[in-house]
Scaffold this motif. Structure first.
Motif, PDB file in Angstrom:
ATOM      1  N   HIS A 282       0.855  -1.191   0.000  1.00 21.35           N
ATOM      2  CA  HIS A 282       0.000   0.000   0.000  1.00 21.35           C
ATOM      3  C   HIS A 282       0.887   1.235   0.000  1.00 21.35           C
ATOM      4  O   HIS A 282       1.727   1.415   0.887  1.00 21.35           O
ATOM      5  N   ILE A 284       0.804   5.379   0.094  1.00 18.40           N
ATOM      6  CA  ILE A 284       0.052   6.606   0.343  1.00 18.40           C
ATOM      7  C   ILE A 284       0.873   7.753  -0.229  1.00 18.40           C
ATOM      8  O   ILE A 284       1.970   8.053   0.261  1.00 18.40           O
ATOM      9  N   ARG A 379      -1.750  -1.269  -3.828  1.00 19.91           N
ATOM     10  CA  ARG A 379      -2.871  -0.352  -3.614  1.00 19.91           C
ATOM     11  C   ARG A 379      -2.347   1.071  -3.466  1.00 19.91           C
ATOM     12  O   ARG A 379      -1.385   1.317  -2.730  1.00 19.91           O
ATOM     13  N   THR A 381      -3.264   5.070  -2.570  1.00 19.51           N
ATOM     14  CA  THR A 381      -4.135   6.101  -2.016  1.00 19.51           C
ATOM     15  C   THR A 381      -3.425   7.435  -2.152  1.00 19.51           C
ATOM     16  O   THR A 381      -2.255   7.558  -1.770  1.00 19.51           O
ATOM     17  N   LYS A 400      -6.555   8.830 -11.182  1.00 21.84           N
ATOM     18  CA  LYS A 400      -7.929   8.410 -10.892  1.00 21.84           C
ATOM     19  C   LYS A 400      -8.525   7.648 -12.074  1.00 21.84           C
ATOM     20  O   LYS A 400      -9.174   6.621 -11.893  1.00 21.84           O
ATOM     21  N   ALA A 405      -6.498   4.752  -8.593  1.00 24.82           N
ATOM     22  CA  ALA A 405      -6.138   5.323  -7.293  1.00 24.82           C
ATOM     23  C   ALA A 405      -7.384   5.702  -6.504  1.00 24.82           C
ATOM     24  O   ALA A 405      -8.398   6.113  -7.069  1.00 24.82           O
ATOM     25  N   ARG A 406      -7.285   5.566  -5.184  1.00 24.71           N
ATOM     26  CA  ARG A 406      -8.318   6.066  -4.279  1.00 24.71           C
ATOM     27  C   ARG A 406      -7.844   7.414  -3.768  1.00 24.71           C
ATOM     28  O   ARG A 406      -6.736   7.524  -3.233  1.00 24.71           O
ATOM     29  N   ALA A 408      -8.239  10.663  -1.242  1.00 23.98           N
ATOM     30  CA  ALA A 408      -8.779  10.991   0.075  1.00 23.98           C
ATOM     31  C   ALA A 408      -8.395  12.413   0.451  1.00 23.98           C
ATOM     32  O   ALA A 408      -7.306  12.884   0.127  1.00 23.98           O
ATOM     33  N   ASP A 459     -12.641  10.247  -3.380  1.00 24.98           N
ATOM     34  CA  ASP A 459     -13.457   9.083  -3.039  1.00 24.98           C
ATOM     35  C   ASP A 459     -13.803   9.070  -1.556  1.00 24.98           C
ATOM     36  O   ASP A 459     -14.857   8.561  -1.167  1.00 24.98           O
ATOM     37  N   GLU A 460     -12.896   9.607  -0.736  1.00 25.80           N
ATOM     38  CA  GLU A 460     -13.099   9.663   0.725  1.00 25.80           C
ATOM     39  C   GLU A 460     -12.924  11.114   1.163  1.00 25.80           C
ATOM     40  O   GLU A 460     -11.807  11.615   1.222  1.00 25.80           O
ATOM     41  N   ALA A 480      -6.411   7.181   5.502  1.00 20.42           N
ATOM     42  CA  ALA A 480      -5.710   6.484   4.428  1.00 20.42           C
ATOM     43  C   ALA A 480      -5.049   5.206   4.923  1.00 20.42           C
ATOM     44  O   ALA A 480      -5.015   4.193   4.214  1.00 20.42           O
TER      45      ALA A 480
END
Length: 636
Positions: A282, A284, A379, A381, A400, A405-406, A408, A459-460, A480
C-alpha cells in the motif's frame, strides 16, 4: 508619548515604500497595453467568463485609470480584473522596487494562519509579547472585522474555473509572490501598516484580548514556523518518505523542478525500487501541499504509478503565435526568436482559429510513455486538497482515471481538463512597473473524464476541523492508513448528556462577535438527537431554544428541525474515531442570509469531552466563514 525628535528618528529608520502616483494618461496607457496583451495572447480569457463580462471588467479598469492613481491602487484594480479570468497562472506582480522593499522592510503580519471552519486560526507567531498563541482566532485586524477582510482580499485570489475552495487555502499560504494572498493584497486595500492591532480569542472563551504588534518583513515572515511546504520549495528538497511494514508514504510538496533541476525519473526511481524490493502493498502518496510545477515530475510519477502506456498531454492550444510589438514589453525564459516567432509548420490551425501545437520528438509530455519496470503494483491512495493545481491536478486526473487510485481528503483546485499554462509571459507595464503573468497555452490533460471547471473529486472526503488542529491530528493520513474504518457512533450516543459552554456568533448586521454562556441537554435515540439550549443573554434575560438533528435512513442526509423551519443537507463526511464516542459529521446545504442565497455547512465534532457544533456560510467566490459555533464540555 514619544518626543518629537525620537518619533522622527523612528520614522526615518524605515524607508518609505517606493510607491508612485500615475497621471491619467500614463495609467490609461498601462491599462490599454494590458488589455491588448490579454486579448492577443491569453487562450483562456473567455474560458470561464463570457465576453460581455470581460468587456465590463476592462471598462471598470479603464474608469479607474482615468484619474490619478497610485501603483498600489492600480495593482488592486488589475488584480480584481485578472482574478475574474479564473486562471491560476494569470497574476499581477508588484513593481520590482516595491517587491524589494517588502522583502526587507516590515509590512507583513507577524504570524501565520489557516482558515479552519471559517475562522482565521493562528498557526505560529514571531514571539512578540502578547501575540495570539497557536490555536487562537483573530477577530478584528486594525479595527476591521475579519470576515469582511477575508471577503475583500479573497476577491483578488487567482484560481482555476469554479474551484473557489482554493480561496481559503491561498489566503493563508500561496507559496508564491508575497507568500500568502492576505499579505500580498492587504496594502493595496488598506495601506502599509505601522502596527498590527489585533483582537483575538481562544475558542470557547467569553472575551477577546487585544494586542498591538510590530509588522515583520517578508524575509522574517518566511522564517515563521509552518507545517506545510516552505516558501518556494523545490522538488529535490520537497520529497519525504517512510516505510511502515508493508505500507509506504511518499510526500511531495511541490513539482517545481526548474530552479535547481534534477532527473525526476532517477530521483524517484530509488524510492520505487525500494518499494519493489520490500514488496510494499500500500502506497500513500501525499500531494496535499503541491500546487504543481514541472511536467517532468508528473510524467515520472505516471511512469511509476500507471499500469499502461500513457501520453501526458493532448496537443496544446494557443491563441496566437505572432504578437506584433508586444514582445518589447515581455520577458520569458529561452530563445526569444523561438518564443516569439516559432516556425508556423509546428502548428495546426483549428476551425475556431486556435493554433494547435504539433508534438515534437523532444517533448516527453506529448510522447507516449512506457510504465517503468519498477512501477508500483499495489494499492494506491492519494491525499489531495485545495492547494493542488496545475500539474498536480493533472496527474491526479490520470491516476484516478487510469491508475485505479483512491483519492482521500478534499477536492483539488486546478483543472482536471487542463489549465491555461505552458510558457508564462511576464508583461511589464512601463509606467506603473506592474508585471503581469500571462500563460500562452491551454495544456489539455490526456484524460476522457473530467468535470469542466473543476479539479478532481475525492473518493473519501476528510475535512479539517478545529478540534483536530488543536490535537495535532492528521485525520486524512489516519483514514488512508486504516485497514478498516472505525465504527461510527449514532448521533444520540455521541451527543447525549448535559453540556455547558458558549454560543459564539456573528451579528448579521455588523459582523460583531457575540458570545453567550450556554447550557445544552441532548436526548434521543439512534440517529435522532433532540437538543435543548438555555442561553444567558444578560442580567435577568434567559433564552431557550430547541433543535432536532436527524440522519436520514440511507445515511446520506442530515435534517435540522427548529421551531419554524426544517433544513436538509447532504452529508459529506460521517466518521468515527479511536474513542467509541468520537464523531465527525460534515454536511452541506443551501440557505439565505439577508435575502441572498448562500451555501451552508454544518460541522459537528465530538472529541473526548469537547463537543463543537458550527455553522458556516458563504456566497459564490468567497471562503466559508463562521456564522455561529457552540463549544461545550460535560457538566455534572
Amino acid at each position: 508619548m514619544l518626543l518629537p525628535s525620537l518619533a522622527l528618528t523612528l520614522l526615518l529608520a524605515v524607508p518609505a515604500p517606493p510607491s508612485i502616483t500615475l497621471d491619467p494618461a500614463k495609467a490609461r496607457a498601462d491599462a490599454a497595453l494590458l488589455r491588448r496583451a490579454l486579448e492577443t495572447i491569453h487562450p483562456g480569457l473567455h474560458r470561464y467568463r463570457g465576453k460581455a463580462e470581460t468587456q465590463a471588467a476592462f471598462a471598470r479598469l479603464e474608469a479607474a485609470a482615468s484619474r490619478p492613481i497610485t501603483d498600489l491602487a492600480l495593482w488592486r484594480e488589475v488584480s480584481l480584473l485578472l482574478a475574474g479570468i479564473h486562471c491560476d497562472h494569470t497574476k499581477v506582480e508588484l513593481p520590482e522596487a516595491m517587491e524589494a522593499w517588502r522583502r526587507a522592510q516590515p509590512s507583513h503580519l507577524p504570524l501565520r494562519f489557516k482558515l479552519i471552519e471559517g475562522r482565521m486560526i493562528v498557526v505560529s507567531n514571531d514571539g512578540q509579547p502578547g501575540a495570539p498563541p497557536p490555536g487562537a482566532e483573530l477577530v478584528t485586524i486594525n479595527g476591521l472585522r475579519v470576515p469582511q477582510v477575508l471577503i475583500t482580499l479573497g476577491r483578488t485570489v487567482a484560481y482555476d474555473g469554479r474551484t473557489d475552495q482554493a480561496i481559503a487555502a491561498k489566503l493563508g499560504s500561496d507559496g508564491d509572490l508575497m507568500g500568502d494572498d492576505f499579505n500580498e493584497a492587504w496594502p493595496a486595500f488598506h495601506g502599509f501598516p505601522s502596527r498590527w492591532e489585533l483582537d483575538w480569542k481562544r475558542p470557547g472563551a467569553l472575551h477577546t484580548s487585544h494586542v498591538s504588534l510590530e509588522p515583520v518583513s517578508f524575509t522574517q515572515w518566511t522564517a515563521l514556523p509552518w507545517p506545510g511546504s516552505p516558501y518556494r520549495d523545490e522538488f529535490y528538497k520537497a520529497i519525504h518518505w517512510r516505510l511502515d511494514g508493508k505500507v509506504a508514504t511518499l510526500r511531495i510538496g511541490t513539482f517545481v523542478n526548474y530552479r535547481n533541476p534534477v532527473d525526476a525519473d532517477a530521483f524517484l526511481g530509488a524510492f520505487f525500487q525500494v518499494l519493489k524490493a520490500r514488496a510494499v502493498q500500500h502506497l500513500i502518496l501525499d500531494l496535499r501541499e503541491s500546487g504543481g510545477g514541472s511536467d517532468d515530475v508528473a510524467v515520472a510519477l505516471g511512469r511509476y504509478l500507471l499500469p499502461e502506456p500513457f501520453t501526458w498531454l493532448k496537443p496544446a492550444l494557443l491563441k496566437a503565435v505572432r504578437y506584433g510589438d508586444l514582445p518589447q514589453h515581455i520577458e520569458s525564459w529561452g530563445n526569444r526568436q523561438e518564443i516569439f516567432e516559432p516556425p508556423l509548420d509546428g502548428f495546426h490551425r483549428t476551425r475556431d482559429g486556435a493554433w494547435e501545437r504539433l508534438p515534437r520528438p523532444d517533448e516527453a509530455a506529448r510522447q507516449p510513455q512506457q510504465p517503468s519496470p519498477d512501477r508500483f503494483t499495489g494499492r494506491l491512495t492519494v491525499l489531495t486538497g485545495p492547494m493542488n493545481a496545475s500539474g498536480t491536478t493533472m496527474i491526479l486526473a490520470h491516476l484516478k482515471e487510469k491508475g485505479g487510485a483512491r483519492l482521500a481528503g478534499e477536492e483539488s483546485a486546478g483543472s482536471a481538463e487542463g489549465p491555461t499554462a505552458g510558457r508564462i509571459f511576464l508583461l511589464t507595464l512601463p509606467h506603473s512597473g506592474l508585471r503581469i503573468r500571462i500563460p500562452i497555452a491551454w495544456n489539455r490533460t490526456n484524460v476522457e473524464h473530467f468535470l469542466a471547471g473543476r479539479g478532481v473529486p475525492v473518493d473519501e472526503t476528510v475535512l479539517p476541523t478545529l478540534l483536530d488542529f488543536e490535537a495535532g491530528r492528521d485525520r486524512v493520513t489516519e483514514v488512508a492508513k486504516a485497514s478498516t474504518p472505525p465504527a461510527v457512533p449514532s448521533l444520540a450516543s455521541a451527543l447525549a448528556g448535559n453540556w455547558r459552554g458558549t454560543l459564539d456568533y456573528r451579528d448579521f448586521g455588523s459582523d460583531r462577535r457575540v458570545v453567550l454562556p450556554t447550557l445544552l441537554t441532548v436526548t434521543g435515540e439512534g440517529n435522532e438527537a433532540r437538543l435543548a439550549f438555555t442561553f444567558d443573554d444578560g442580567p435577568g434575560k434567559t433564552v431557550r431554544a430547541s433543535q432536532v438533528l436527524r440522519i436520514r435512513a440511507d445515511g446520506g442526509g442530515l435534517e435540522s428541525e427548529e421551531e419554524t423551519s426544517t433544513e436538509r443537507m447532504r452529508i459529506l463526511e460521517r466518521r468515527g474515531g479511536p474513542d467509541a464516542r468520537e464523531l465527525t459529521l460534515v454536511a452541506d446545504g443551501s440557505g439565505h442570509e439577508n435575502g441572498a442565497p448562500v451555501e451552508v455547512r454544518t460541522v459537528l465534532t465530538r472529541r473526548g469531552d469537547v463537543l463543537s457544533l458550527s455553522r458556516l456560510t458563504r456566497r459564490p467566490g468567497e471562503p466559508f466563514l463562521l456564522r455561529h459555533v457552540y463549544r461545550l464540555t460535560p457538566r455534572p
